[in-house]
Design an enzyme around this catalytic site. Structure first.
Site, PDB file in Angstrom:
ATOM      1  N   LYS B  85      82.484  99.066 -53.630  1.00 27.50           N
ATOM      2  CA  LYS B  85      82.038  98.450 -54.964  1.00 27.50           C
ATOM      3  C   LYS B  85      81.031  99.042 -55.445  1.00 27.50           C
ATOM      4  O   LYS B  85      80.909  98.965 -56.776  1.00 27.50           O
ATOM      5  CB  LYS B  85      81.734  96.910 -54.433  1.00 27.50           C
ATOM      6  CG  LYS B  85      82.782  95.892 -54.018  1.00 27.50           C
ATOM      7  CD  LYS B  85      83.869  95.829 -54.962  1.00 27.50           C
ATOM      8  CE  LYS B  85      84.895  94.666 -54.454  1.00 27.50           C
ATOM      9  NZ  LYS B  85      86.098  94.790 -55.380  1.00 27.50           N
ATOM     10  N   GLU B 107      81.361  88.293 -61.020  1.00 28.54           N
ATOM     11  CA  GLU B 107      81.833  87.381 -59.960  1.00 28.54           C
ATOM     12  C   GLU B 107      81.654  88.275 -58.549  1.00 28.54           C
ATOM     13  O   GLU B 107      81.640  89.175 -58.562  1.00 28.54           O
ATOM     14  CB  GLU B 107      83.250  87.167 -60.314  1.00 28.54           C
ATOM     15  CG  GLU B 107      84.534  88.161 -59.658  1.00 28.54           C
ATOM     16  CD  GLU B 107      84.263  89.537 -60.493  1.00 28.54           C
ATOM     17  OE1 GLU B 107      83.488  89.741 -61.307  1.00 28.54           O
ATOM     18  OE2 GLU B 107      84.829  90.400 -59.865  1.00 28.54           O
ATOM     19  N   SER B 374      87.521 100.263 -46.690  1.00 32.57           N
ATOM     20  CA  SER B 374      86.664 100.091 -47.806  1.00 32.57           C
ATOM     21  C   SER B 374      85.523  99.451 -47.734  1.00 32.57           C
ATOM     22  O   SER B 374      84.473  99.517 -48.436  1.00 32.57           O
ATOM     23  CB  SER B 374      87.539  99.060 -48.726  1.00 32.57           C
ATOM     24  OG  SER B 374      87.875  98.002 -48.037  1.00 32.57           O
TER      25      SER B 374
END
Lengths: 274, 389
Positions: B85, B107, B374
């Site tokens: 992210k 969010e 990830s």
């Protein structure tokens, strides 16, 4: 038929009155009370009706309408029920213009052709698809015309000139102006913005401009009329009144509507130019 | 808008008029800055010196022994913040600050994107507010504390299923009322154009690095690439560099939750149908009336009833295929990777590992599978212990 919009707004224009358009969700708080509340709206003298079909994820709505939509959906009230109720409402009054306010997924899940056919058959005169911008409207415009439905669009103080052109290219019935965007600016500035929005709308379109979002009192409605609006739309306040009522008593709603409609009816024409 | 943002029939811009000018402004800025030398230099510099890129590709020898095929892990768990992210949050944060915005909103599901946005906000001196489903705040509590420590305000979203979908609704509504000074830093490759394209732009570095690294280590391309898909940002980030490599099979892994035969899953591409949610046309989980259903997954980051539009397109075109892994299988993989490799993977990434292990069975050691790991799974420990009971 979008003709009902033209007829109603022309009549108001001739008599120098403003429009008042109440909004509620079809099926709220339940089917019977919804029909009763709409009857009160019509009898109170509403210019037109704006009726929403509940969607699970209503992006442009605040908490009041969100919760109402959730309630309608969880009660088992379906889109088919909404069309049936719409037909009953149409049977109450054959002249009042009725607009549907929907989110695009509701249209998409039926298929545009089928959705608009049902809407037209049930007695709607126009459709506002909150999340379908003019960029993606071409196909929908053709279908709406086929079923005689007006395409109602939202305009906001941030709408650019280019977007205005694209919107006016498709818009019919009336333009739905959003009075406020957010928390910045004083009340006065907010009115100035609205006034300039209405001026810009007049430059690209002959359609009446009605202002919605956050109009919950006669005083606010009057401000919008002073800024040049042809009408106001009230939604959340009506939903609040309806949810407060546990009984079938629509007295509170009638009182509120009467005040709003009196404001619209007797707004002094001359004072809008002061 | 300058472009349509369509991937086949998916994607596009389906947003209220109140958001359209902000999306146009964002598209223009993105198209300009994504080719602007100064912006790219600053962004790349931050990725290297602040976030720790490049992340390595690691040959997981112990997992490989059990699996059959050779397993490689792209270690996005080692990126600052603990997940991929950060790539996107730094990119969009920088873009917003160059646009003159003073505030970031976002969010978050698992909290990783919230943490990444809080980092970007702290780093760039921007006010930051995060919208997080109440349910997710419970199951990812440590991430809430991390966001707050870095100065972000975290809002509990109590509507709907109180998960990722509802957090996106809340963030979009907040953006509608604050577009002038606020950037909505959307965390996945979904939402209205330009978000899917922009998020891909900031995430494609994962695949670009991995392609180079695996060729360097093994002399050739992998046979399979496996990545988990919620909204789909890590998967699209990994897939993009390999799209032209026809010999490489691309596999996205969705959450099967309590099973695809139940309603308790988040397998949108496998079980969903065409719909419009959060400003895009994509696959969605919905009723016959078009009401959006709540998704379910043990992994908060995959708990989403739609998916990035490019994945719907890749599925339809056949370039990528999509499988699903249950909560139980994901938890098993979580424990397996920890025990065998000393790496605790995020529950999201554990879905990819679980599918890769199934895929590897009987493939033989000449077969090579590259998994996008990830994110790291420290955040999930409590959740896993509770699940195992």
């Amino acid at each position: 038929m979008s003709a009902r919009y033209n007829k109603s707004f022309n009549r108001l224009k001739e008599s120098g009155q403003k429009a008042f358009i109440p909004f509620t969700l079809l099926g709220f708080p339940d089917r019977a009370q919804c029909l009763e509340s709409v009857r009160v709206m019509i009898e109170s003298g509403a210019t037109a009706l704006e009726l929403g079909i509940a969607f699970s994820d209503p992006l442009a709505d605040g908490p009041v309408i969100q919760q109402a939509a959730t309630r309608v959906i969880s009660s088992g009230f379906t889109v088919s029920d909404a069309f049936e109720l719409l037909a009953e409402i149409r049977a109450l009054d054959s002249d009042i213009p009725i607009g549907l306010l929907v989110y695009y997924n509701t249209v998409l899940s039926r298929g545009g052709e089928e959705f608009f056919r049902l809407a037209g058959t049930a007695g709607a005169d126009g459709v506002l698809i909150v999340d379908l911008p003019p960029e993606a409207y071409l196909e929908t415009a053709t279908i709406c015309r086929k079923f005689g439905l007006a395409s109602i669009f939202i305009i906001s103080p941030l709408t650019t000139e280019e977007r205005f052109k694209a919107i006016c290219n498709y818009a019919s019935g009336f333009l739905y102006a959003v009075s406020r965007l957010g928390v910045t600016g004083t009340e006065d500035r907010h009115d100035e913005q609205l006034a300039s929005l209405i001026v810009r709308a007049r430059q690209c379109s002959n359609l009446p401009v009605c202002v919605g979002f956050g109009i919950s009192s006669p005083a606010q409605a009057e401000k919008m009329f002073h800024a040049g609006a042809d009408g106001v739309i009230t939604g959340s306040r009506i939903i609040e009144i309806l949810q407060d009522h546990n009984s079938r008593n629509c007295h509170g709603l009638a009182t509120f509507l009467t005040e709003m409609i009196a404001t619209a009816k007797f707004f002094p024409v001359a004072s809008c130019c002061q | 808008m300058i472009s349509t943002g369509l991937f086949g029939k998916y994607g596009g811009v389906y947003a209220p008029e109140t958001l359209m000018p902000a999306l146009e402004e964002l598209e223009t800025a993105f198209l300009r800055l994504s080719q602007d030398a100064e912006f790219l230099t600053r962004y790349t510099g931050l990725l290297q010196t602040y976030a720790g890129r490049p992340t390595p590709v690691y040959h997981a020898a112990n997992l490989s022994k059990i699996a059959g095929a050779r397993i490689y892990l792209k270690r996005e768990d080692l990126l600052h913040g603990g997940a991929h992210k950060t790539n996107n949050a730094l990119g969009q944060g920088l873009l917003a600050s160059m646009l003159g915005k003073r505030r970031l909103i976002a969010e978050t599901g698992a909290g990783q994107h919230g943490v990444a946005t809080a980092m970007a906000g702290a780093l760039l001196g921007m006010e930051t507010e995060i919208f997080m489903g109440e349910l997710d705040m419970e199951r990812q509590h440590s991430n809430v504390l991390r966001m707050q420590l870095m100065g972000a305000k975290v809002h509990a979203v109590k509507s709907g299923g109180r998960a990722l979908k509802d957090a996106i609704n809340a963030a979009l509504r907040e953006w509608i009322s604050s577009v002038r000074d606020t950037h909505y830093l959307l965390g996945t490759a979904a939402g209205p154009h330009p978000f899917p394209t922009m998020v891909k732009f900031f995430q494609k570095i994962i695949g670009e690095e991995a392609r180079f690294q695996i060729i360097e280590q093994t002399g050739s391309l992998p046979d399979y690439i496996v990545a988990c898909v919620g909204g789909g940002s890590n998967a699209i980030g990994m897939f993009t560099a390999f799209l032209e490599d026809q010999s490489v099979e691309l596999i996205g892994v969705e959450p099967a939750g309590k099973g695809l035969e139940t309603l308790q899953h988040g397998a949108t591409l496998i079980k969903g149908s065409l719909g419009c949610l959060h400003g895009m046309i994509s696959k969605v989980l919905q009723t016959s009336d078009g009401q959006i259903l709540d998704a379910h997954s043990i992994s908060a980051g995959l708990d989403y009833p739609s998916v990035g539009p490019e994945h719907a397109y890749l599925q339809e075109s056949g370039r990528a295929s999509y499988e699903a892994i249950t909560d139980e299988e994901a938890v098993e993989a979580y424990k397996q990777v920890a025990r065998l490799e000393g790496i605790i993977p995020a529950l999201e990434s554990s879905h990819a590992v679980a599918h890769a292990m199934k895929l590897a069975a009987g493939k033989g050691s000449n077969s090579r599978i590259l998994i996008n790991l990830s994110g790291r799974g420290d955040k999930d420990l409590e959740q896993v212990l509770k699940y195992v009971g």
